[in-house]
Design an enzyme around this catalytic site. Structure first.
Site: not given
Ligand code: MRU
Length: 364
Positions: A263, A252, A211, A62
């Site tokens: 996520k 997010d 990830q 995010a």
């Molecule tokens: O789909 P993504 O890889 O963008 O999802 C990212 C996440 O869910 C992270 O946990 C969230 O953005 C926090 S990042 C500091």
């Protein structure tokens, strides 16, 4: 270019990479789709390339999406001002298009609104042409630098909650790849590790985009931090065995009542943590809080292609034509959360009132 320098009080948390940089009027992104195999950078010169890079997850996480969008707004301004006629309408259309690139991470909208407000303010001050572009670059850089500072503050506040000899589990990727600085949840883990408080660190692989396996493991290894990967399905067993004291994740979007979209799989970890009396920490900057959304039920959840589940790279892992349900995020209710850590303070056992009491004292 902003650096990830996290050196303070003798602790060095420097990263040997920059996921996002602004260089020679271009947005430079580390292509996260190729990690951990290849460290390759893309140079973007247009706002539509930026929107595509966000949608295709060249850059993800995010805060990183928000910072990239801010630089994307600069690219739009450069293009539109050059074209001249009706540039303001063109810029507004570009911002609407950029905002569509991913729907759940509120940092994207937050960054775009800030850049649009900056343009209006600058015009009111009589700035135009290259002076306007320079003002926009300065605004994007300051958002980038603010995120680095916020990461550092959250790392300190979050690490202070962790007792010596603790075991932690994190999900997805929340480090330098997902932010401007040392990270949110991973920043807390890195700080707690640097302070010698962690005996066990686990990262869940984070199906389907991996990830955790591809990015968090890569960051931990680069930082010389010993940790282990698990499949998501192993987390309840790990908690039952007493290996975990804290689950630590990012967000997010956080609703006004403390419900957290993060996520997919975060909610399952939270339910397991609650069952096993393991504490659950969410770490996110103020830019991730959506005060206009009352509860998690109102957060839009991005659905991604079936093929992310039915295929792995160029290989089918499900029968041809089989469908998949592939939400990229889920919502963890505030009732399952022990603490939300922001740069403005920690909200313990969040609800709407505690969120307001702790966080709305600070400038939004
Ligand atoms: O789909 P993504 O890889 O963008 O999802 C990212 C996440 O869910 C992270 O946990 C969230 O953005 C926090 S990042 C500091």
């Amino acid at each position: 270019m902003a650096s990830n320098n996290g050196n303070k009080g003798g602790l060095t948390l420097d990263d040997a990479f920059s996921a996002i940089a602004w260089r020679d009027d271009k947005l430079v992104l580390l292509d996260q789709r190729l990690l951990p195999g290849r460290e390759s950078y893309l140079e973007l010169t247009t706002v539509s390339d930026t929107a595509r890079a966000i949608a295709d997850m060249v850059v993800r996480g995010a805060p990183a999406i928000g910072i990239s969008a801010a630089y994307g707004a600069v690219l739009s301004l450069q293009q539109r001002l050059q074209a001249g006629k009706d540039w303001q309408q063109g810029f507004a259309r570009d911002m609407a298009m950029l905002e569509q690139s991913r729907p759940t991470a509120i940092n994207l909208r937050w960054a775009i609104q800030r850049m649009m407000a900056l343009v209006q303010r600058s015009l009111a001050q009589g700035l135009n042409g290259s002076a306007l572009v320079q003002a926009a670059v300065a605004e994007a850089r300051s958002m980038h630098e603010d995120d680095i500072a916020a990461n550092r503050k959250m790392a300190e506040l979050g690490a202070a909650l962790i007792d010596p000899c603790s075991g932690v589990l994190t999900h997805c990727n929340t480090g330098g790849l997902a932010t401007g600085g040392i990270g949110t949840a991973l920043g807390v883990i890195r700080m707690a590790h640097a302070l010698g408080r962690l005996s066990r660190i686990f990262a869940s692989e984070t199906r389907p985009w991996l990830q955790g396996a591809r990015l968090t493991a890569w960051e931990l290894q680069k930082a010389h931090i010993d940790a282990q990967l698990i499949v998501e399905g192993a987390s309840a067993a790990l908690m039952r065995d007493g290996a975990i004291d804290w689950v630590i994740v990012g967000a997010d979007r956080i609703a006004a009542n403390g419900d957290v979209a993060n996520k997919i799989g975060t909610y399952a970890h939270a339910v397991s943590a609650h069952h096993h009396k393991v504490r659950f920490m969410v770490v996110a900057p103020l830019s991730t809080i959506d005060w206009k959304t009352a509860s998690g039920a109102d957060i839009p959840i991005e659905q991604r292609a079936s093929s992310e589940i039915t295929r792995y790279q160029d290989k089918a892992v499900a029968p041809q034509g089989f469908r998949a349900w592939n939400p990229a995020f889920d919502v963890t209710p505030a009732a399952l959360i022990s603490a939300i850590v922001t740069e403005a303070g920690v909200v313990k056992h969040p609800d709407a009132k505690r969120m307001r009491d702790v966080l709305q004292k600070s400038p939004q």
